[in-house]
Design a protein around this motif. Structure first.
Motif, short mmCIF file in Angstrom:
data_model
loop_
_atom_site.label_atom_id
_atom_site.label_comp_id
_atom_site.label_asym_id
_atom_site.label_seq_id
_atom_site.Cartn_x
_atom_site.Cartn_y
_atom_site.Cartn_z
N GLN A 31 16.81 -3.66 0.50
CA GLN A 31 17.03 -2.28 0.05
C GLN A 31 16.50 -1.31 1.12
O GLN A 31 15.43 -1.54 1.69
CB GLN A 31 16.19 -2.10 -1.23
CG GLN A 31 16.62 -0.96 -2.09
CD GLN A 31 15.74 -0.89 -3.34
OE1 GLN A 31 14.68 -1.51 -3.40
NE2 GLN A 31 16.17 -0.15 -4.33
N VAL A 32 17.24 -0.23 1.39
CA VAL A 32 16.72 0.76 2.34
C VAL A 32 16.54 2.09 1.60
O VAL A 32 17.14 2.29 0.54
CB VAL A 32 17.67 0.94 3.56
CG1 VAL A 32 17.73 -0.33 4.40
CG2 VAL A 32 19.05 1.39 3.13
N PRO A 33 15.75 3.01 2.15
CA PRO A 33 15.51 4.27 1.44
C PRO A 33 16.80 5.04 1.19
O PRO A 33 17.70 5.02 2.04
CB PRO A 33 14.61 5.05 2.41
CG PRO A 33 13.99 4.02 3.29
CD PRO A 33 14.98 2.90 3.39
N LEU A 56 9.55 1.00 5.36
CA LEU A 56 10.89 0.90 4.78
C LEU A 56 10.86 0.04 3.51
O LEU A 56 11.49 0.38 2.51
CB LEU A 56 11.85 0.28 5.80
CG LEU A 56 12.15 1.16 7.03
CD1 LEU A 56 12.94 0.38 8.09
CD2 LEU A 56 12.94 2.41 6.61
N ARG A 57 10.08 -1.04 3.57
CA ARG A 57 10.04 -1.92 2.39
C ARG A 57 9.22 -1.28 1.26
O ARG A 57 9.57 -1.40 0.09
CB ARG A 57 9.46 -3.27 2.76
CG ARG A 57 10.43 -4.01 3.65
CD ARG A 57 9.94 -5.33 4.13
NE ARG A 57 10.73 -5.75 5.28
CZ ARG A 57 10.54 -6.84 5.97
NH1 ARG A 57 9.58 -7.67 5.65
NH2 ARG A 57 11.31 -7.12 7.00
N GLY A 58 8.15 -0.60 1.66
CA GLY A 58 7.28 0.05 0.66
C GLY A 58 8.05 1.12 -0.11
O GLY A 58 7.75 1.41 -1.27
N ALA A 59 9.04 1.75 0.54
CA ALA A 59 9.80 2.83 -0.11
C ALA A 59 10.60 2.28 -1.31
O ALA A 59 10.87 3.01 -2.26
CB ALA A 59 10.74 3.49 0.89
N LYS A 60 10.96 1.01 -1.24
CA LYS A 60 11.73 0.39 -2.33
C LYS A 60 12.91 1.26 -2.74
O LYS A 60 13.10 1.56 -3.93
CB LYS A 60 10.83 0.15 -3.55
CG LYS A 60 9.75 -0.89 -3.29
CD LYS A 60 9.09 -1.26 -4.58
CE LYS A 60 8.03 -2.32 -4.38
NZ LYS A 60 6.93 -2.23 -5.31
N PHE A 111 0.83 -1.20 0.00
CA PHE A 111 0.00 0.00 0.00
C PHE A 111 0.87 1.27 0.00
O PHE A 111 0.68 2.18 -0.81
CB PHE A 111 -0.93 -0.03 1.22
CG PHE A 111 -1.77 1.18 1.33
CD1 PHE A 111 -2.88 1.34 0.51
CD2 PHE A 111 -1.45 2.20 2.22
CE1 PHE A 111 -3.65 2.49 0.58
CE2 PHE A 111 -2.22 3.34 2.29
CZ PHE A 111 -3.32 3.48 1.47
N TYR A 112 1.88 1.31 0.92
CA TYR A 112 2.75 2.50 0.98
C TYR A 112 3.51 2.67 -0.34
O TYR A 112 3.74 3.79 -0.78
CB TYR A 112 3.72 2.38 2.15
CG TYR A 112 3.02 2.26 3.49
CD1 TYR A 112 1.87 3.01 3.77
CD2 TYR A 112 3.47 1.38 4.48
CE1 TYR A 112 1.21 2.88 4.98
CE2 TYR A 112 2.81 1.25 5.69
CZ TYR A 112 1.67 1.99 5.94
OH TYR A 112 1.01 1.87 7.13
N SER A 113 3.84 1.55 -0.93
CA SER A 113 4.55 1.63 -2.19
C SER A 113 3.67 2.26 -3.26
O SER A 113 4.12 3.13 -4.03
CB SER A 113 4.96 0.21 -2.58
OG SER A 113 5.60 0.24 -3.80
#
Ligand code: PEP
Ligand code: MG
Length: 762
Positions: free
Chosen positions: A606-608, A565-569, A503-505
């Motif tokens: 992966q981190v932002p 953090l994951r959604g930021a990809k 969703f955040y992604s």
């Protein structure tokens, strides 16, 4: 249980039941017969007198809220019909209307409160039985029988008369007694009704009323065949029990606790034999299943009005809610938002944010009898961009499912069943708004820059996926406040981490590189997750909410942070924590976030590419926090809705006090200025994301206090930008300073007068 279960008052004897059914059947035949309303009502009163072997039978109907008028009688002087009136509370008839309780006496003239209406000739009659004519707790009138011979009526007779009164109420509702002249009053729910409330969200709409609590009118109030009605009732009760079981099963977060207790109580009610038996008895006497449920509900509501004990009231409230659900099942209506008309306007006493989100975008507007501007339901209405009128007195009583309604959220009024002239004026207003929209659209790609060259960054508030298309169309430079809890509120269980992440992604995808500031879960106060244990707190707004919940329930907070953090990809990410009151709360939450970043990295995820961690300043204490806080935070967002309520000690949800204190009050503006100066001293970017940022004059005053970033609902960006682009900010600042020096309490009068003199678009 509010009333005893197990064997209760005697049910109708076989004969009582048969007689009652015959009478009801005759009454319903009258409805189908031709003739004016008055003739019908007269036929009914004489039919009842004959059937009950009483010399008198009279029907009093409410002419207005306070007055009862004799509308038909058998036995009293006919000349007194439409002449005799009583105030609610006056005499025995008035007492019945006021208390919604029967009066049964063998010696009426000596009964306390008796008031003799000379013109009726009623001095001849000794015994008196009167019952309220009511629909779901609303008294429409009073039905009375009297005899010369002194005698007390039996329980069975009282019950029988109550059933007859129910049918008369339903017939009134269906318009059976409508007619010219004096019978106009029997036309409940047909006349236009105007509700003057308050504006909680601007906008206008026209649509069809959908009542949140059903107000189901039984088109056939009398049971043709009691067996069929019994079967309907039983089928509905079975569905109700399944529904409650499902609610209990989906209540996953709280295996024990208050919320579960409420559901368990619902289950008890749904299985209560006494409740079911009373409804079956009413059916045996001739009522339809719908009216049998309604009769129980009326009794519950009138008990509710009298009971002051908060625990018992709560239980009665639960019972009322269960009856509502059962009514929907009997009438074959869905619970929740399914099957709404295309132009639905929701009318309710009050509504929580979760329920409102359940209806979601299928609504054109909302009108509430209670409600407050500061509530989260109002915030949701704003997110949905639908007009919301609150404090609209009597609207739930006046409105019927299917009525036409015009909602003017700008003025805070609603027109129910409007007349032609009102339609016309309304349509003119709609046309004017469309013109204004065109003006705002033309400004979309221009900056919010004042005449003297100060640029203000205008961002939008969001919380639903459906808000994001506005980012492209409203001219916002990003999302200054993303309320993540709205996603949690619309579900029946905690969304899984992977669902949250995707969703955040998608939110970031939709933002197309523009900045989005995600606020971590802000629950508690009036934002109660349907699946989370409900906390009984003396003052929830000052209670266990927002970051306090997050820090005490780390699991949910960590899961959300991981999802963000994951959604930021790998894209830049901005996160802020709500309701921070002191330094260590921010330190702990920030540490937790940073640890999660490390852990993600350690797991090779992966981190932002960049991360900004900020705090919402919603409690005055944070403005005075140690310097260390200002050094640590990457940005600050002033949550003016909460900040203002704590600054003035005025509950944002309490309409009585909420508007006492102006946002442009000198103390508040000076406080905002102080916050801005502290942030400047540490080079911390600061913005304002409370609702006031979306009001043009307030936005101008904030800019004059030094704020350079404001976040508001998308529809406000146009009007705010238009005003900012038309003023000289330093001149506005001088006007404000002049007002402050003059000792004014609020700078509003001076600022407004100045803007008017400038011909500014306010
Ligand atoms: C606020 O308090 O100003 C704010 C933006 O948060 P919410 O309205 O969601 O409490
Ligand atoms: Mg807040």
């Amino acid at each position: 249980m509010p009333e005893e279960s197990g064997p209760g008052p005697e049910g109708p004897g076989e004969n009582g039941g048969v007689e009652s059914r015959i009478l009801l059947k005759r009454l319903s035949q009258v409805m189908a017969e031709p003739g004016e309303g008055q003739e019908r009502l007269d036929r009914i009163t004489s039919m009842i007198a004959r059937s009950l072997a009483t010399e008198v039978c009279s029907v009093y109907l409410k002419r207005d809220e306070k007055t009862l008028e004799l509308c038909s009688t058998e036995g009293l002087r006919k000349e007194s019909v439409h002449v005799s009136t009583l105030r609610v509370g006056q005499g025995l008839v008035g007492r019945i209307a006021e208390q919604a309780e029967p009066v049964n006496t063998a010696d009426a003239p000596n009964e306390k409160g008796f008031r003799y209406l000379k013109e009726t000739g009623e001095e001849l009659y000794s015994s008196f039985l009167g019952v309220p004519i009511q629909r779901v707790g609303e008294v429409l009138g009073v039905l009375v029988v009297q005899t010369r011979e002194p005698r007390r009526f039996t329980e069975d007779e009282i019950h029988g008369l109550e059933i007859v009164a129910m049918v008369i109420a339903e017939m009134t509702e269906l318009g059976a007694f409508l007619g010219p002249g004096a019978m106009e009053m029997a036309a409940t729910h047909r006349r236009p009704f105007f509700a003057k409330g308050l504006s909680a969200q601007e906008g206008v709409c026209e649509g069809t009323v959908v009542l949140h609590e059903p107000n189901i009118v039984a088109s056939v109030p009398v049971a043709e065949d009691p067996e069929v009605e019994r079967a309907r009732l039983h089928a509905a009760v079975r569905e109700l029990r399944l529904e409650v079981d499902r609610m209990l099963e989906s209540d996953m977060l709280s295996p024990a606790g208050e919320h579960r207790e409420v559901l368990e109580a619902y289950r008890l009610f749904a299985h209560d034999k006494g409740w079911l038996r009373r409804m079956e008895e009413s059916i045996d006497r001739g009522l339809s299943a719908i009216l049998a449920v309604e009769k129980e509900q009326s009794a519950t509501r009138s008990r509710m009005e009298r009971i002051t004990d908060p625990y018992l009231r709560e239980r009665l409230h639960d019972l009322d809610d269960i009856a509502n659900r059962l009514l929907r099942h009997v009438a074959g209506q869905q619970n929740g938002g399914a099957g709404l008309p295309d132009d639905a306007v929701l009318v309710a006493r009050n509504i929580g944010p979760a329920d409102l989100l359940d209806y979601g975008r299928s609504l054109r507007g909302v009108v509430l009898e209670e409600g407050s501007v500061g509530s989260h339901a109002a915030v949701v209405a704003r997110a949905l961009a639908i007009p919301l009128v609150i404090q609209a007195a009597r609207i739930t009583r006046e409105a019927q499912n299917g009525d036409r309604i015009l909602v003017d959220g700008d003025e805070g009024v609603a027109h129910l069943r409007p007349e032609e002239t009102v339609y016309k004026a309304f349509h003119e207003k709609v046309a004017m708004r469309a013109q204004a929209k065109e003006v705002y659209a033309a400004l979309r790609d221009l900056p919010a820059e004042t005449i003297d060259g100060t640029r203000i960054n205008l961002m939008m508030n969001a919380g639903l996926m459906a808000d994001l298309p506005s980012l492209g169309t409203c001219g916002a430079e990003g999302v200054g406040l993303y309320r993540t809890e709205l996603q949690f509120l619309i579900r029946s269980s905690v969304p899984r981490r992977s669902d949250q992440a995707s969703f955040y992604s998608r939110v970031l995808d939709a933002a197309k590189g523009k900045r989005v500031i995600f606020r971590t879960l802000d629950i508690g106060s009036d934002k109660v997750l349907p699946y989370m244990k409900r906390q009984e707190e003396p003052n929830p707004a000052l209670g266990w909410r927002a970051i306090r919940v997050g820090l005490d329930r780390r699991g949910v907070m960590r899961m959300q942070i991981q999802a963000l953090l994951r959604g930021a990809k790998g894209r830049p990410l901005s996160v802020m924590f709500p309701f921070v009151a002191q330094l260590d709360e921010f330190e702990t939450a920030r540490e937790l976030l940073l640890r999660e970043v490390e852990s993600e990295r350690a797991h090779g995820r992966q981190v932002p590419e960049s991360l900004e961690i900020g705090a919402m300043l919603e409690t005055p204490s944070l403005a005075f926090a140690p310097d260390q806080f200002f050094r640590l935070t990457d940005f600050i967002s002033i949550g003016g809705n909460d900040l203002k309520q704590f600054f003035f000690a005025a509950d944002r949800e309490n309409e009585r006090v909420r508007r006492r204190y102006d946002t442009l009050n000198v103390s508040f503006l000076t406080f905002i200025e102080m916050i801005v100066q502290r942030c400047e001293a540490f080079d911390v970017p600061v913005s304002f994301c409370g609702e006031d940022a979306g009001r043009p004059i307030e936005a101008l005053a904030f800019a004059a206090m030094g704020l350079r970033s404001l976040s508001m609902r998308p529809a406000s960006i146009g009007p705010v930008k238009r005003l900012l682009r038309s003023v000289d900010l330093s001149a506005a600042r001088e006007v404000i300073d002049g007002a402050r020096r003059s000792g004014a309490q609020s700078v509003r009068p001076a600022l407004f007068a100045w803007l008017m003199a400038q011909n500014a678009p306010v």
